[in-house]
Design a protein around this motif. Structure first.
Motif, mmCIF file in Angstrom:
data_model
loop_
_atom_site.group_PDB
_atom_site.id
_atom_site.type_symbol
_atom_site.label_atom_id
_atom_site.label_comp_id
_atom_site.label_asym_id
_atom_site.label_seq_id
_atom_site.Cartn_x
_atom_site.Cartn_y
_atom_site.Cartn_z
ATOM 1 N N ALA A 243 0.700 -1.236 0.140
ATOM 2 C CA ALA A 243 0.208 -0.110 -0.020
ATOM 3 C C ALA A 243 0.613 1.370 0.074
ATOM 4 O O ALA A 243 1.635 1.650 0.844
ATOM 5 C CB ALA A 243 -0.820 -0.094 1.308
ATOM 6 N N PHE A 244 0.735 1.971 -0.946
ATOM 7 C CA PHE A 244 1.443 2.946 -1.290
ATOM 8 C C PHE A 244 0.666 4.529 -0.705
ATOM 9 O O PHE A 244 -0.342 4.783 -1.390
ATOM 10 C CB PHE A 244 1.960 3.464 -2.631
ATOM 11 N N VAL A 245 1.157 5.116 0.281
ATOM 12 C CA VAL A 245 0.517 6.286 1.107
ATOM 13 C C VAL A 245 0.967 7.505 0.836
ATOM 14 O O VAL A 245 2.115 7.898 1.176
ATOM 15 C CB VAL A 245 0.318 5.890 2.439
ATOM 16 N N ALA A 246 0.080 8.265 0.393
ATOM 17 C CA ALA A 246 0.212 9.930 0.370
ATOM 18 C C ALA A 246 0.157 10.294 1.911
ATOM 19 O O ALA A 246 -0.858 10.186 2.412
ATOM 20 C CB ALA A 246 -0.592 10.703 -0.588
ATOM 21 N N ASN A 247 1.196 10.668 2.522
ATOM 22 C CA ASN A 247 1.316 10.900 3.977
ATOM 23 C C ASN A 247 1.465 12.259 4.523
ATOM 24 O O ASN A 247 2.028 12.649 5.502
ATOM 25 C CB ASN A 247 2.367 10.021 4.445
ATOM 26 N N GLY A 248 0.780 13.273 3.750
ATOM 27 C CA GLY A 248 0.601 14.743 4.060
ATOM 28 C C GLY A 248 2.200 15.379 4.392
ATOM 29 O O GLY A 248 2.864 15.141 3.413
ATOM 30 N N TYR A 249 2.329 16.027 5.439
ATOM 31 C CA TYR A 249 3.512 16.712 5.514
ATOM 32 C C TYR A 249 4.613 15.467 5.791
ATOM 33 O O TYR A 249 5.826 15.948 5.757
ATOM 34 C CB TYR A 249 3.551 17.464 6.973
ATOM 35 N N GLU A 250 4.502 14.256 6.081
ATOM 36 C CA GLU A 250 5.512 13.311 6.362
ATOM 37 C C GLU A 250 5.867 12.572 4.862
ATOM 38 O O GLU A 250 6.661 11.968 4.900
ATOM 39 C CB GLU A 250 5.007 12.333 7.461
ATOM 40 N N GLY A 251 5.249 12.959 3.800
ATOM 41 C CA GLY A 251 5.676 12.558 2.570
ATOM 42 C C GLY A 251 5.108 11.233 2.192
ATOM 43 O O GLY A 251 3.681 11.488 1.818
ATOM 44 N N PHE A 252 5.725 10.366 1.789
ATOM 45 C CA PHE A 252 5.350 9.312 1.067
ATOM 46 C C PHE A 252 5.645 8.007 2.088
ATOM 47 O O PHE A 252 6.854 7.924 2.371
ATOM 48 C CB PHE A 252 5.975 9.031 -0.222
ATOM 49 N N ALA A 253 4.767 7.046 2.081
ATOM 50 C CA ALA A 253 4.996 6.044 3.016
ATOM 51 C C ALA A 253 4.629 4.430 2.262
ATOM 52 O O ALA A 253 3.620 4.490 1.328
ATOM 53 C CB ALA A 253 4.202 6.017 4.457
ATOM 54 N N GLU B 273 -1.861 -8.232 9.354
ATOM 55 C CA GLU B 273 -0.577 -7.444 9.866
ATOM 56 C C GLU B 273 -0.043 -6.528 9.030
ATOM 57 O O GLU B 273 1.126 -6.991 8.659
ATOM 58 C CB GLU B 273 0.301 -8.764 10.471
ATOM 59 N N PRO B 274 -0.529 -5.426 8.693
ATOM 60 C CA PRO B 274 0.252 -4.653 7.965
ATOM 61 C C PRO B 274 1.517 -3.931 8.564
ATOM 62 O O PRO B 274 1.404 -3.905 9.837
ATOM 63 C CB PRO B 274 -0.907 -3.536 7.658
ATOM 64 N N ARG B 275 2.505 -3.568 7.783
ATOM 65 C CA ARG B 275 3.627 -3.352 8.469
ATOM 66 C C ARG B 275 3.935 -1.883 7.538
ATOM 67 O O ARG B 275 4.464 -2.181 6.406
ATOM 68 C CB ARG B 275 4.703 -4.446 8.662
ATOM 69 N N LEU B 276 4.289 -1.118 8.171
ATOM 70 C CA LEU B 276 5.102 0.000 7.879
ATOM 71 C C LEU B 276 6.490 -0.272 7.501
ATOM 72 O O LEU B 276 7.337 -0.598 8.297
ATOM 73 C CB LEU B 276 4.950 1.486 8.541
ATOM 74 N N ILE B 277 7.120 -0.270 6.121
ATOM 75 C CA ILE B 277 8.167 -0.674 5.856
ATOM 76 C C ILE B 277 9.381 0.255 5.213
ATOM 77 O O ILE B 277 10.488 0.072 5.343
ATOM 78 C CB ILE B 277 8.256 -1.784 5.121
ATOM 79 N N GLY B 278 8.618 1.350 4.738
ATOM 80 C CA GLY B 278 9.585 2.445 4.169
ATOM 81 C C GLY B 278 8.903 3.805 3.760
ATOM 82 O O GLY B 278 7.597 3.914 4.184
ATOM 83 N N SER B 279 9.389 4.821 4.039
ATOM 84 C CA SER B 279 9.054 6.262 3.678
ATOM 85 C C SER B 279 10.157 7.169 3.157
ATOM 86 O O SER B 279 11.176 6.827 3.019
ATOM 87 C CB SER B 279 8.490 6.698 4.963
ATOM 88 N N VAL B 280 9.660 8.342 2.638
ATOM 89 C CA VAL B 280 10.683 9.334 2.024
ATOM 90 C C VAL B 280 9.807 10.628 2.334
ATOM 91 O O VAL B 280 8.663 10.740 1.805
ATOM 92 C CB VAL B 280 10.796 9.114 0.801
ATOM 93 N N ASP B 281 10.618 11.652 3.027
ATOM 94 C CA ASP B 281 9.872 12.951 3.270
ATOM 95 C C ASP B 281 9.900 13.546 1.859
ATOM 96 O O ASP B 281 10.862 13.506 0.875
ATOM 97 C CB ASP B 281 10.716 13.623 4.197
#
Length: 206
Positions: A71-81, A90-98
């Protein structure tokens, strides 16, 4: 909602806070809940939807695109997750970029995600390695970039002021603007065949 015999029959699943963007995959609805994260709702039995899981995205989950196990998420001020949803329970946050602006939407094609970043244009994010997404380039678009869709070799971005910008992404690392119009709309964009449908104050078709 269930539409049957011209009647709309609503089914409701309480979620914390707001329910923003969503996407569907393999019997599950993935719902952005803003600062409450990404919710996973089991809709294999649409008459009785069940909230199965929630995962924090570390920001404001605004829009989501689900492709394969991610799942690719537009994450507001924190960018992209990026959230691994191979096991939807059991979803897991595995990466992000501001991103320097406010990530409003996301569309994914191949190994690239296209992210309208409000007053910072559209970001092109390489997701070849979902655990380490990276911004490869950016392109200025009309208005503040707020919504996006991708069709073939083209990305369609709408922004405040009713701007619609068409970008050729045959080479995603060197996107090229090939057209633009104003008075289009800024809330949403969808492309089918030769037509672009843009929502804002009413619906405009190009």
């Amino acid at each position: 909602f269930r539409v049957e015999d011209d009647r709309i029959r609503p089914r409701q699943v309480p979620t914390p806070g707001f329910s923003l963007g969503h996407d569907y995959a393999s019997g599950y609805l993935f719902v952005c809940g803003g600062t409450d994260g990404l919710h996973v709702i089991d809709v294999t039995e649409p008459e009785t939807p069940i909230m199965r899981a929630t995962v924090s995205t570390g920001g404001t989950a605004y829009k989501v695109a689900v492709v394969d196990s991610f799942a690719f998420v537009a994450n507001g001020y924190e960018g992209f997750a990026v959230v691994n949803v191979k096991d939807p329970l059991e979803p897991r946050l595995i990466g992000s970029v501001d991103t320097p602006g406010y990530a409003h939407d996301v569309a994914v094609a191949g190994n690239y995600a296209y992210v309208p970043d409000w007053d910072r244009g559209m970001k092109v994010v390489d997701v070849t390695n979902p655990s380490a997404p990276r911004i490869v380039t950016a392109i200025a678009t009309g208005g503040y970039a707020s919504a996006v869709t991708v069709s073939g070799e083209y990305v369609y971005v709408v922004g405040t002021g009713g701007h619609l910008t068409i970008v050729n992404v045959a080479d995603p690392q060197q996107p090229q603007i090939v057209g633009s119009v104003t008075n289009a709309g800024s809330a949403a964009v969808f492309v089918a065949g030769k037509y672009a449908y843009v929502g804002g104050t009413g619906l405009r078709i190009f």
